[in-house]
Design a protein around this motif. Sequence first.
Motif, PDB file in Angstrom:
ATOM      1  N   UNK A 102      35.015  38.374  51.044  1.00  0.00           N
ATOM      2  CA  UNK A 102      34.639  39.605  51.005  1.00  0.00           C
ATOM      3  C   UNK A 102      33.966  39.954  49.644  1.00  0.00           C
ATOM      4  N   UNK A 103      34.047  39.192  48.743  1.00  0.00           N
ATOM      5  CA  UNK A 103      33.670  39.550  47.338  1.00  0.00           C
ATOM      6  C   UNK A 103      32.492  38.568  46.761  1.00  0.00           C
ATOM      7  N   UNK A 104      31.877  37.907  47.775  1.00  0.00           N
ATOM      8  CA  UNK A 104      30.751  37.024  47.589  1.00  0.00           C
ATOM      9  C   UNK A 104      31.342  35.590  46.917  1.00  0.00           C
ATOM     10  N   UNK A 156      31.908  45.684  34.356  1.00  0.00           N
ATOM     11  CA  UNK A 156      31.784  45.107  35.556  1.00  0.00           C
ATOM     12  C   UNK A 156      32.668  43.883  35.592  1.00  0.00           C
ATOM     13  N   UNK A 157      33.166  43.341  36.481  1.00  0.00           N
ATOM     14  CA  UNK A 157      33.960  42.050  36.610  1.00  0.00           C
ATOM     15  C   UNK A 157      33.437  41.299  37.771  1.00  0.00           C
ATOM     16  N   UNK A 158      32.914  40.042  37.356  1.00  0.00           N
ATOM     17  CA  UNK A 158      32.059  39.213  38.441  1.00  0.00           C
ATOM     18  C   UNK A 158      33.263  38.738  39.491  1.00  0.00           C
ATOM     19  N   UNK A 207      38.550  44.015  42.053  1.00  0.00           N
ATOM     20  CA  UNK A 207      37.143  43.708  41.941  1.00  0.00           C
ATOM     21  C   UNK A 207      36.330  45.037  41.948  1.00  0.00           C
ATOM     22  N   UNK A 208      36.824  46.102  42.540  1.00  0.00           N
ATOM     23  CA  UNK A 208      36.085  47.035  42.694  1.00  0.00           C
ATOM     24  C   UNK A 208      36.761  48.250  41.630  1.00  0.00           C
ATOM     25  N   UNK A 209      38.036  48.387  41.869  1.00  0.00           N
ATOM     26  CA  UNK A 209      38.617  49.316  41.208  1.00  0.00           C
ATOM     27  C   UNK A 209      38.943  49.208  39.736  1.00  0.00           C
ATOM     28  N   UNK A 210      39.136  48.103  39.154  1.00  0.00           N
ATOM     29  CA  UNK A 210      39.391  47.858  37.644  1.00  0.00           C
ATOM     30  C   UNK A 210      38.127  47.903  37.013  1.00  0.00           C
ATOM     31  N   UNK A 211      36.999  47.600  37.295  1.00  0.00           N
ATOM     32  CA  UNK A 211      35.632  47.868  36.688  1.00  0.00           C
ATOM     33  C   UNK A 211      35.771  49.364  36.595  1.00  0.00           C
ATOM     34  N   UNK A 241      40.509  43.930  46.523  1.00  0.00           N
ATOM     35  CA  UNK A 241      39.395  45.085  46.142  1.00  0.00           C
ATOM     36  C   UNK A 241      39.830  45.736  45.135  1.00  0.00           C
TER      37      UNK A 241
END
Lengths: 240, 273, 221
Positions: free
Chosen positions: C166-168, C85-87, C75-79, C72
């Motif tokens: 959980x991240x597609x 955004x990070x795919x 995927x969510x915090x770093x961007x 998480x």
Amino acid sequence: MILIKDLCKNYGSLNVLKGIDMEVKKGEVVVIVGPSGSGKSTLLRCINLLEHPTSGEIYIEGEKITRRTDENKIRQKIGMVFQHFNLFSNLNVMDNITLAPVEVKGISKEAAEDNANELLKEVGLSDRAYDYPAKLSGGQMQRVAICRALAMQPDIMLFDEPTSALDPEMVKDVLTTMEGLAREGMTMVVVTHEMGFAKEVGDRIMFIDEGKVLEESNPETFFSNPQNSRAKEFLSKVIH
Amino acid sequence: MKKMMTFLMVALLALGTIGCGSDKPASGTKIGNNSTERSNTTNKVDEIKKRGELVVGISGDYPPYESHKMTGGEDKIVGFDVDFAQAIADELGVKLKLNETSFNGLIPMLQSNKIDVIISGMSASGERAKSVDFSDIYHSGENRLLIRKGTKIASVDDLKGKKIGVQLGTVQENEAKKSGAEVKSVNLVTDAVMELMNNKVDGVLVDGVVADKFTTNNKDLAAVNISELSDDGGSAAAVKRGNEDLVKVINDVLKGLKDSGEYKKMANKWFGV
Amino acid sequence: MSLDFSRVSAYSPLLVKGTVTTLELTLFSVLLGTVFGFITALFKMSRFKLLRALGNIYVELIRGTPLLVQLYIVYYGLPQLIGHDIPSFPAAIAALSFNSGAYVAEIIRAGIEAVDTGQMEAARSLGMSHGLAMRFVVIPQAIKNILPALGNEFVSLLKESATVSVISMGDLMRQADIIRAATYTAFEPLIEVALIYFVMTSIFSSLQRMLERRLKVGDTH
């Protein structure tokens, strides 16, 4: 060649060496004997700085070697043979012998291999040059170890109980090799229990117990007429 | 000392990610593949139109709302929610893009702008409403209890001392707790049904239309209504807090579908037994 | 229990897709993870206190937090931190390899420490520096110790990669759930997937054994 002044080595609160004085002249063979735990190995390992003295000085060929930053260079001149051989198990015999000369001294591989072959011939192991240590017997491994140490053309050779881990029938071959070295004039310090070797090849015997040199004399005197009481006791136990 | 340092690093990281959080309106930092600006409260629809694409978060493991179907060797996600999403995309005049992930990943994705809206059979529960905004409810029915055929469970009293399986984090999970039976929460409805078939639970409380699909496809299952546990919360679309313009569009689309009779067709197609 | 694989056969393409995804994730992450692990191991054995501290903090952090949380954060915090955004795929690989690196570092450290100290002593006694000794003597031997443990890490990673759903990321486990939902089957997809995981780990184990055998060329048996 080697001069040691008041060498002390402590491990925490444990005093292993308590003020050793020692002198080894060029070409001498000094044999160090004594009970287990007396500090013999530690003394040997201080000479080539595998252990660092807590206090005291060591001089090799007049140069002080304690508290220096270029230890690696110093060790090139001092070869060591270990009780458990310590051959590099990932390399064959040839590579074991040529690794240090090539990588440390920059000698060409061909020259190093030629030299290695000479050394192997001396110990009668030419046909094993490309075997891996796992295929050798203990005695063979130790002789290779001697070749490996000699390949760096050291001025001094240290032997830390070189035959203690060998089966009896292999001991002789290794001792013979060591004797040959001594006759060629190598300066040697040998820690051993082999009293026969000490008597035959040693120029001087040092008896060490509890970190101190208790007796030091030539072999005849030491074995027939020891002065120190603990030396006497030790000899009576060791010679059957 | 080491543990202290670790704790500090974790705290720093957490603060860093939360602190640069998305609640600052006009910070202008660019996020998103098409260099859209961070959403303000009123221009989400404009953003979508500019992008030409509506990105819908969906979890394709929940038929008949959404599931995967292989047609002619090609894998498509189909279901009521997909048709509904398509209708919204059509209204906005943009393409529909489905971003598929597991159910638990949906809300975090919404909040970090990786999707515009969640349409995934999600109930508009009070808990969820604390972090997202919901549209009008687009489908509501009753929960039904799946049981093994032949089991004698007909009322809430029969559930005393029994075990009920539910999907984790759903409205049904809360409802089931009212029954007094032991509640076992699992990741997927399909997992709960496996538990039922293996006699590890005595009933599975799910959305009514989902239950009906299971009974159609499995001769060993039956479904009963337990009125005390029937509140399914109603499914609604979820948008990021503050995207009121998008909510309005969705509600308008829903109304339009109902008025035109399209809604009834869709409901029959997917929810009819 | 009656199994009917015909109900799920049409969905086999999804299994292929999932297998490829899982393999890609695991392979990339193990490779990258080994690099991270190696660097970290060097840090941890360095003379410089700062490097040692960095290495230790990294390992403690990773081993002390769940993979899901790390995923998480990446995927969510770093961007949010870098404003870009990070795919899913890069995020998954980044998180998995970063995670793997910490464990690999420990594997490497243990492998190196398992090498007899006499080897290092012999090398030093010949005048070799610490670095030379490591390079020519210790590390080659350590690799023999490290390889089996690294293989275990690969298998762990293979199974842990399921977290990425959980991240597609449609990995193999996720496909199993999708197929189960779509076909209303209970066991068939799970059995198929279990078989696939088993085949993957078996192939990898065989490769690992071959590699170990080649490295053991000089040892007696």
